[in-house]
Enzyme design. Structure first.
Site, PDB file in Angstrom:
ATOM      1  N   GLU A 160       0.912  -1.216  -0.059  1.00 52.90           N
ATOM      2  CA  GLU A 160      -0.108  -0.093  -0.107  1.00 52.90           C
ATOM      3  C   GLU A 160       0.826   1.212   0.087  1.00 52.90           C
ATOM      4  O   GLU A 160       0.575   2.192  -0.729  1.00 52.90           O
ATOM      5  CB  GLU A 160      -0.987  -0.045   1.159  1.00 52.90           C
ATOM      6  CG  GLU A 160      -2.149  -1.039   1.104  1.00 52.90           C
ATOM      7  CD  GLU A 160      -2.946  -1.127   2.310  1.00 52.90           C
ATOM      8  OE1 GLU A 160      -4.134  -0.872   2.187  1.00 52.90           O
ATOM      9  OE2 GLU A 160      -2.551  -1.456   3.328  1.00 52.90           O
ATOM     10  N   GLU A 178      -4.916  -9.443   3.288  1.00 52.49           N
ATOM     11  CA  GLU A 178      -5.470  -9.101   4.393  1.00 52.49           C
ATOM     12  C   GLU A 178      -6.674 -10.065   4.764  1.00 52.49           C
ATOM     13  O   GLU A 178      -7.249 -10.191   5.900  1.00 52.49           O
ATOM     14  CB  GLU A 178      -5.798  -7.741   4.412  1.00 52.49           C
ATOM     15  CG  GLU A 178      -4.817  -6.541   4.875  1.00 52.49           C
ATOM     16  CD  GLU A 178      -3.925  -6.202   3.847  1.00 52.49           C
ATOM     17  OE1 GLU A 178      -3.188  -5.379   3.842  1.00 52.49           O
ATOM     18  OE2 GLU A 178      -4.042  -7.099   2.545  1.00 52.49           O
TER      19      GLU A 178
END
Length: 301
Positions: A155, A175
């Site tokens: 990210e 995730e």
């Protein structure tokens, strides 16, 4: 311990009947952390000199945890990028790792296990805003990736303008395997970069991809021999550093703000950015250097 003031809010930039966040608004609404007075330990700043003056390296250095981002490292990241934002001499930023075989393993899950839901919420919000701060810096940002870039590490790379990786790089957003979702911009920036369908596949499955597949999917700009990502990133930063700094800032602004609108509105953003360069000393210097067949000497004025 000292407190950093909450960054002030500015008005929204309205384009095509919709409201879009301006660069200054994004910078000034980034969530503020409580900053320790001690200097950063896990993030090291290196300002290059000589002909490379203006190029800044942000070095991730938490080898004990593969650069996993805990609260202290997050504070260091914010300190570092706030310092860069305030540095008028900064022209290009490069993020890289000093830890062999890893760019960033994401959030520190060992620390996460000790947090309450409220603390997790605060941490993820802070991480998201720090990455947004990186994204809306007025100068180009380059991620030089060797080894693993997972979760928050990917990210962070997605928040950069450009990504260069070595052949040993591995990317993923795992995730959903932890019963959560990418919360620091991954669902938004990945889909904008590689397309909705590819982003869904990678996020739904949590599948890791290698450097070659990342290049094929458009996740990275360049894939080079393992160990040479930093060298290639420096080369690209040098090429950018030679250009008119005001022009680079306006080009980034035109692309980032224009792409979020209809093309006719985007062309309006382009015109506005072009007009801001018409009366600069650098524009005249560029024309003079071309006529005199010499290298231009830009001053950012």
């Amino acid at each position: 311990m000292s407190f950093v003031k909450y960054l002030r809010r500015e008005s929204l930039l309205k384009l095509a009947g919709k409201s879009y966040l301006s660069r200054n608004h994004m910078l000034q609404t980034c969530r503020t952390l409580i900053i320790e007075t001690a200097p950063p330990e896990f993030v090291k700043l290196n300002r290059l000199t000589g002909s490379d003056s203006g190029i800044i390296e942000v070095n991730l250095d938490r080898p004990v945890a593969k650069n996993a981002i805990n609260n202290e490292m997050l504070k260091s990241l914010q300190n570092t990028f706030e310092s860069i934002h305030q540095d008028s001499s900064a022209k290009v930023v490069m993020i890289k790792s000093l830890v062999p075989g890893v760019f960033c393993a994401g959030a520190d899950l060992k620390e996460r296990r000790t947090m309450s839901p409220s603390e997790v919420h605060t941490y993820v919000n802070s991480l998201r805003y720090v990455f947004s701060f990186i994204e809306v810096l007025s100068i180009p940002t380059i991620a030089a990736i060797e080894g693993v870039a997972l979760g928050g590490g990917l990210e962070m790379a997605l928040a950069c303008d450009l990504r260069i990786c070595g052949e040993n790089a591995v990317f993923g957003l795992p995730e959903t395997g932890l019963a959560i979702i990418p919360g620091a911009g991954g669902t938004q920036r990945l889909s904008r970069l590689v397309g909705r369908s590819v982003a869904k596949e990678l996020i739904f499955t949590g599948r890791k991809i290698d450097a070659r597949e990342a290049a094929t999917k458009g996740l990275v700009n360049l894939c080079v021999t393992a160990g040479e990502a930093h060298e290639k990133a420096i080369e690209m930063a040098q090429q950018i550093n030679e250009k008119g700094p005001l022009a680079i800032k306006m080009a980034k602004k035109a692309i980032n703000e224009g792409i979020e609108t209809h093309i006719s509105s985007g062309l309006g953003v382009e015109e506005m950015c072009y007009q801001q360069l018409l009366h600069t000393q650098d524009r005249l210097e560029g024309l003079a250097a071309f006529a005199e067949k010499r290298k231009p000497l830009y001053t950012g004025k």
